[in-house]
Scaffold this active site. Structure first.
Site, PDB file in Angstrom:
ATOM      1  N   PRO A  10      32.058  52.641  -0.896  1.00 25.80           N
ATOM      2  CA  PRO A  10      30.785  52.715  -0.176  1.00 25.80           C
ATOM      3  C   PRO A  10      29.681  53.406  -0.958  1.00 25.80           C
ATOM      4  CG  PRO A  10      32.372  54.274   0.733  1.00 25.80           C
ATOM      5  CD  PRO A  10      33.123  53.409  -0.243  1.00 25.80           C
ATOM      6  N   ASN A  11      28.503  52.844  -0.798  1.00 21.08           N
ATOM      7  CA  ASN A  11      27.243  53.348  -1.372  1.00 21.08           C
ATOM      8  C   ASN A  11      27.108  53.094  -2.868  1.00 21.08           C
ATOM      9  OD1 ASN A  11      26.091  54.448   1.071  1.00 21.08           O
ATOM     10  ND2 ASN A  11      27.740  55.964   0.969  1.00 21.08           N
ATOM     11  N   ARG A  18      19.198  54.894  -6.521  1.00 22.78           N
ATOM     12  CA  ARG A  18      19.017  56.192  -5.851  1.00 22.78           C
ATOM     13  C   ARG A  18      19.764  57.277  -6.642  1.00 22.78           C
ATOM     14  NH1 ARG A  18      16.047  53.546  -3.411  1.00 22.78           N
ATOM     15  NH2 ARG A  18      15.772  53.138  -1.199  1.00 22.78           N
ATOM     16  N   TYR A  23      23.916  59.847 -10.672  1.00 26.74           N
ATOM     17  CA  TYR A  23      24.637  58.609 -10.933  1.00 26.74           C
ATOM     18  C   TYR A  23      24.016  57.720 -12.022  1.00 26.74           C
ATOM     19  CZ  TYR A  23      27.072  60.001  -6.681  1.00 26.74           C
ATOM     20  OH  TYR A  23      27.807  60.692  -5.759  1.00 26.74           O
ATOM     21  N   ASN A  74      36.889  52.837  -8.060  1.00 25.37           N
ATOM     22  CA  ASN A  74      36.096  53.995  -7.637  1.00 25.37           C
ATOM     23  C   ASN A  74      35.982  53.904  -6.125  1.00 25.37           C
ATOM     24  OD1 ASN A  74      34.282  55.952  -6.975  1.00 25.37           O
ATOM     25  ND2 ASN A  74      32.844  55.498  -8.624  1.00 25.37           N
ATOM     26  N   ALA A  77      33.376  57.781  -1.422  1.00 26.78           N
ATOM     27  CA  ALA A  77      33.734  58.822  -0.456  1.00 26.78           C
ATOM     28  C   ALA A  77      35.110  58.583   0.182  1.00 26.78           C
ATOM     29  CB  ALA A  77      32.653  58.916   0.622  1.00 26.78           C
ATOM     30  N   GLU A  98      41.899  55.387 -11.338  1.00 30.98           N
ATOM     31  CA  GLU A  98      40.858  55.910 -10.428  1.00 30.98           C
ATOM     32  C   GLU A  98      39.701  56.429 -11.277  1.00 30.98           C
ATOM     33  OE1 GLU A  98      42.420  59.022  -7.923  1.00 30.98           O
ATOM     34  OE2 GLU A  98      40.412  59.706  -7.328  1.00 30.98           O
ATOM     35  N   HIS A 100      35.746  58.158 -11.253  1.00 33.74           N
ATOM     36  CA  HIS A 100      34.572  58.761 -10.609  1.00 33.74           C
ATOM     37  C   HIS A 100      33.497  58.947 -11.656  1.00 33.74           C
ATOM     38  CE1 HIS A 100      36.783  59.194  -6.992  1.00 33.74           C
ATOM     39  NE2 HIS A 100      37.786  59.684  -7.699  1.00 33.74           N
ATOM     40  N   ARG A 107      31.907  69.696  -8.066  1.00 36.76           N
ATOM     41  CA  ARG A 107      31.058  69.493  -6.895  1.00 36.76           C
ATOM     42  C   ARG A 107      31.653  70.197  -5.667  1.00 36.76           C
ATOM     43  NH1 ARG A 107      29.223  63.325  -6.691  1.00 36.76           N
ATOM     44  NH2 ARG A 107      27.718  64.245  -5.237  1.00 36.76           N
TER      45      ARG A 107
HETATM   46  O1  CA2 Z   1      31.467  60.273  -8.665  1.00 34.94           O
HETATM   47  C1  CA2 Z   1      31.830  59.247  -8.084  1.00 34.94           C
HETATM   48  O2  CA2 Z   1      31.934  58.159  -8.628  1.00 34.94           O
HETATM   49  C2  CA2 Z   1      32.091  59.298  -6.568  1.00 34.94           C
HETATM   50  O3  CA2 Z   1      33.214  58.471  -6.303  1.00 34.94           O
HETATM   51  C3  CA2 Z   1      30.852  58.752  -5.914  1.00 34.94           C
HETATM   52  C4  CA2 Z   1      30.882  58.852  -4.391  1.00 34.94           C
HETATM   53  C5  CA2 Z   1      31.248  60.267  -3.950  1.00 34.94           C
HETATM   54  O4  CA2 Z   1      31.382  60.285  -2.533  1.00 34.94           O
HETATM   55  C6  CA2 Z   1      32.534  60.719  -4.590  1.00 34.94           C
HETATM   56  O5  CA2 Z   1      32.792  62.050  -4.161  1.00 34.94           O
HETATM   57  C7  CA2 Z   1      32.416  60.704  -6.090  1.00 34.94           C
HETATM   58  C8  CA2 Z   1      29.505  58.502  -3.822  1.00 34.94           C
HETATM   59  C9  CA2 Z   1      29.033  57.155  -4.218  1.00 34.94           C
HETATM   60  C10 CA2 Z   1      27.602  57.071  -3.842  1.00 34.94           C
HETATM   61  O6  CA2 Z   1      26.983  56.290  -4.808  1.00 34.94           O
HETATM   62  C11 CA2 Z   1      25.637  56.383  -4.920  1.00 34.94           C
HETATM   63  C12 CA2 Z   1      25.090  55.827  -6.034  1.00 34.94           C
HETATM   64  C13 CA2 Z   1      23.760  55.904  -6.230  1.00 34.94           C
HETATM   65  C14 CA2 Z   1      22.954  56.510  -5.295  1.00 34.94           C
HETATM   66  C15 CA2 Z   1      23.493  57.059  -4.168  1.00 34.94           C
HETATM   67  C16 CA2 Z   1      24.857  56.989  -3.970  1.00 34.94           C
END
Ligand code: CA2
Length: 146
Positions: A10-11, A18, A23, A74, A77, A98, A100, A107
């Site tokens: 997700p996201n 964003r 990221y 990946n 969340a 996996e 990230h 974090r």
């Molecule tokens: O660091 C990572 O790749 C995460 O898997 C990213 C997740 C976060 O919940 C994990 O703890 C670590 C969040 C992905 C959100 O992706 C976005 C990308 C661009 C802008 C906003 C969110």
């Protein structure tokens, strides 16, 4: 011929749009093109992103009928929350890496547990999008040795 499935949770569709300070500026489509271009010519890459847990579970369950050489995952969340997706991965028993983008260990405390790490042959965090390239290499190396 290696077949690799790249799963994003997700996201991650917001990549490059964003929060670039965490990221980066590269989009998920850019990443898919880059990974595909740099992969060995005999390797097939398939990409899937979802914001819906059930949809991701169904994509993972499909591997029971169409196995792949390995999965780069990946889970976003879901890493820290989803027993349901863990159970799906666990039932398929894929060669899993996996990934990230951020260093989750630097974090918030809730990001420091993963429902997937013990199912994975490797866990990569904090290398930015290069982590996906390292994951691909890891699966290809693993498949040569097994
Ligand atoms: O660091 C990572 O790749 C995460 O898997 C990213 C997740 C976060 O919940 C994990 O703890 C670590 C969040 C992905 C959100 O992706 C976005 C990308 C661009 C802008 C906003 C969110």
């Amino acid at each position: 011929m290696p077949e690799i499935l790249v799963l994003n949770g997700p996201n991650l569709n917001l990549l490059g749009h964003r929060e670039p300070e965490i990221y980066g500026h590269t989009t998920l489509d850019d990443l898919a093109n880059d990974l595909t271009n740099k992969a060995p010519s005999d390797t097939t890459l398939t990409f899937f992103q979802s914001n819906h847990e059930g949809e991701m579970i169904e994509r993972i369950q499909a591997l029971l009928h169409q196995p792949v050489t390995g999965i780069i995952f990946n889970p976003g969340a879901w890493t820290h929350t989803s027993v349901a997706i863990r159970d799906a991965v666990s039932s398929v028993k894929p060669v899993l890496v996996e990934v990230h983008i951020s260093n989750v260990h630097q974090r918030e405390p809730f990001r420091q547990t993963s429902y997937f790490s013990d199912l994975a042959i490797a866990v990569i965090a904090g290398c930015g999008l290069n982590g996906y390239h390292f994951a691909l290499q890891t699966i290809l190396n693993h498949s040569k040795d097994h």
